[in-house]
Write a protein that holds these residues in place. Sequence first.
Motif, PDB file in Angstrom:
ATOM      1  N   GLU A 144       9.621   7.548  11.749  1.00 48.06           N
ATOM      2  CA  GLU A 144       9.830   6.370  12.601  1.00 48.06           C
ATOM      3  C   GLU A 144       8.531   5.781  13.145  1.00 48.06           C
ATOM      4  OE1 GLU A 144      13.736   5.861  15.019  1.00 48.06           O
ATOM      5  OE2 GLU A 144      12.959   7.841  15.502  1.00 48.06           O
ATOM      6  N   GLY A 145       7.396   6.335  12.768  1.00 47.75           N
ATOM      7  CA  GLY A 145       6.140   5.796  13.270  1.00 47.75           C
ATOM      8  C   GLY A 145       5.591   6.526  14.473  1.00 47.75           C
ATOM      9  N   LYS A 171      11.184  12.644   5.432  1.00 48.79           N
ATOM     10  CA  LYS A 171      11.757  11.697   6.381  1.00 48.79           C
ATOM     11  C   LYS A 171      13.033  12.285   6.958  1.00 48.79           C
ATOM     12  CE  LYS A 171      12.733   6.774   6.969  1.00 48.79           C
ATOM     13  NZ  LYS A 171      12.727   5.442   6.317  1.00 48.79           N
ATOM     14  N   THR A 188      13.033  -1.686  20.430  1.00 44.71           N
ATOM     15  CA  THR A 188      13.445  -2.345  19.189  1.00 44.71           C
ATOM     16  C   THR A 188      13.621  -3.843  19.382  1.00 44.71           C
ATOM     17  OG1 THR A 188      14.535  -0.309  18.464  1.00 44.71           O
ATOM     18  CG2 THR A 188      15.160  -2.352  17.348  1.00 44.71           C
ATOM     19  N   THR A 222       9.337  -7.699  13.572  1.00 39.98           N
ATOM     20  CA  THR A 222       9.820  -6.532  12.834  1.00 39.98           C
ATOM     21  C   THR A 222      10.034  -5.363  13.780  1.00 39.98           C
ATOM     22  OG1 THR A 222       9.283  -4.853  11.151  1.00 39.98           O
ATOM     23  CG2 THR A 222       7.429  -5.925  12.237  1.00 39.98           C
ATOM     24  N   SER A 223      11.107  -4.625  13.537  1.00 38.56           N
ATOM     25  CA  SER A 223      11.411  -3.460  14.379  1.00 38.56           C
ATOM     26  C   SER A 223      10.379  -2.353  14.222  1.00 38.56           C
ATOM     27  CB  SER A 223      12.797  -2.912  14.023  1.00 38.56           C
ATOM     28  OG  SER A 223      12.830  -2.462  12.675  1.00 38.56           O
ATOM     29  N   LEU A 224       9.561  -2.440  13.163  1.00 40.73           N
ATOM     30  CA  LEU A 224       8.538  -1.415  12.945  1.00 40.73           C
ATOM     31  C   LEU A 224       7.546  -1.337  14.103  1.00 40.73           C
ATOM     32  CD1 LEU A 224       7.723  -1.999   9.158  1.00 40.73           C
ATOM     33  CD2 LEU A 224       9.106  -0.161  10.148  1.00 40.73           C
ATOM     34  N   LYS A 284       8.167  -1.225  17.179  1.00 40.96           N
ATOM     35  CA  LYS A 284       8.710  -0.595  18.387  1.00 40.96           C
ATOM     36  C   LYS A 284       7.800   0.523  18.894  1.00 40.96           C
ATOM     37  CE  LYS A 284      11.757   2.695  15.970  1.00 40.96           C
ATOM     38  NZ  LYS A 284      13.170   3.119  15.770  1.00 40.96           N
ATOM     39  N   ASN A 285       7.063   1.160  17.966  1.00 46.08           N
ATOM     40  CA  ASN A 285       6.147   2.220  18.408  1.00 46.08           C
ATOM     41  C   ASN A 285       4.988   1.662  19.228  1.00 46.08           C
ATOM     42  OD1 ASN A 285       5.012   0.969  16.186  1.00 46.08           O
ATOM     43  ND2 ASN A 285       4.344   2.847  15.186  1.00 46.08           N
ATOM     44  N   ASN A 298       0.915  -6.802  16.939  1.00 43.19           N
ATOM     45  CA  ASN A 298       0.940  -5.430  17.467  1.00 43.19           C
ATOM     46  C   ASN A 298       0.320  -5.358  18.855  1.00 43.19           C
ATOM     47  OD1 ASN A 298       1.899  -3.096  15.486  1.00 43.19           O
ATOM     48  ND2 ASN A 298       1.002  -4.708  14.211  1.00 43.19           N
TER      49      ASN A 298
END
Length: 577
Positions: free
Chosen positions: A15-16, A46, A116, A124-126, A128-129, A166
């Motif tokens: 998940e990052g 994963k 999220t 992008t949900s990516l 979220k981290n 980011n």
Amino acid sequence: MISQLSWKIGGQQGEGLESTDRIFSTALNRQGYYLYGYRHFSSRIKGGHTNNKIRISTKPIRAISDDLDILVAFDQETIDLNAHELRKGGVVIADAKFNPELPEGIDARLFAVPFTAIAEELGTSLMKNMVATGASAAVLGLDVGIVQKVVEEEFGRKGAAVVEKNCEAVARGAQFILDAAEASLDEFKLAEGDGEGRLFIIGNDAIGLGALAGGCRFMPAYPITPASEIMEYLIKRLPEYGGTVIQTEDEIAAVTMAIGANYGGVRALTASAGPGLSLMMEAIGLSGMTETPVVIVNTMRGGPSTGLPTKQEQSDLNAMIYGTHGEIPKIVLAPSTVEECFYDAIEAFNLAEKYQCPVILLIDLQLALGKQTAENLDFSRVKIDRGYLVSNPEPAGDDQLFKRYAVTEDGISPRVLPGTKNGLHHVTGVEHDEEGRPSENAVNRKNMMDKRLRKLNHIQVTDPIKADAPYDDADLLIVSMNSLGGTIDEARGRLENDGIKTNHMTIRLIHPFPTELVKEQMDKAKRVLVVENNATGQLRDQIKLHVGQAEKLNSLLKYDGNPFLPAEVYNHSKGLM
């Protein structure tokens, strides 16, 4: 403001989480904080719960903490599995997407942050981290700009638009916490770091750097957890210095290639974990019989068989000492800090060539993969010793060859590299005479065995033990190896507050065992506690075998895959008094 705290992030593998941890901890490191991390992850690519716990301090630390101040959760499972570590009044920062709830009885402040949702708004949900990273920085009172600078470096290769998004995710995560906090977060604000730049590194990378500095120019290896980072580090670095890395078909090929390279005069090493070392044992015997130097790194993990490949254990001790068939000279070094990983890697090559034998560098998973602050390395300490290497041998007589395996008083024979004029000799894995010709003569056999084993009678290794022993009449001597030193020292501080006098000894040379040095420390204590991550007390048994004093010896063992906590060592030690 506070001088230290612990932060943990958890979620599903893939998940990052790693990039969140890397950016957050790098920003902290650059502000002069000391860090010590432990990563709990599943043995799969994963999926499956994973977490990373980092201790942050204004002073040097070498242990994970007993409790937890801040938990960052990407799913409810992370809260359910880790909330019990939270101290009273701790903070949970969780993704609002899964409607987070605290388990009954947990006294903590919950911030449901839309990781999220914010990330999706930005594209992008990516991301979220990065929202989670910003939220964490806000709780600690860190300058978000410093975090964003690390983000720029992390994502710069992906273009300005990606960097901008980011950085915005970081800023919005931080702002959400500042807006949502109904009460002061001052109790989580860290005092300023000293601003000094230090290394932030794992033991595997330190070994790779040490090997490079020590003249290694070839690494054949097969990927395996938790050793692969050594190969990955050298894949990037060795070509810059005329070297190369080969991914072999298996561990047998890896170790035999390394032996062949060393025979040819190229310093080479290989690295693996317990299962791989099992496959190497016959070839390690070949190294001992042919008196060919080789360096092998064993990063211990949970066994037997596939066991717990991503978890902490120290159960390969006996295998590294006794694993080969027959009897050969062998050196087993066990560094205990990331700095020692660097310096011991260099020393391992020098010892292998000086004593013409295999040297095993033995570390555990926590030291191999636990990222931590290290003092800057002193490259002036790097010395290369190639041992008894003959470059211009005298011509041999008629029908004679170079006496590569000459019987000598100290057991170390003259060594030549292939192609050296007047250096022609036989090389074979069967017993042989001084010229290397196969021989089953009984007198020759005894002479050769005695000669080889004499090598280690007067071995000189830097700091075979490391002792912090202020008392000549200690109530307790605590003994450890590899990554446990910082945990024990923290427990000792608490014992000292209770009026219990403690000494601490880290054994760094496992074989040949430093008997007299260990005995000297044991003589100064009423009781001895050996702390180790295995089920059978392998280090304790080595002490009992070589030193005796069995009546003093006590064990604290842990073999559930987790590292020791300071409280565990403290409580057990207190119970012995």
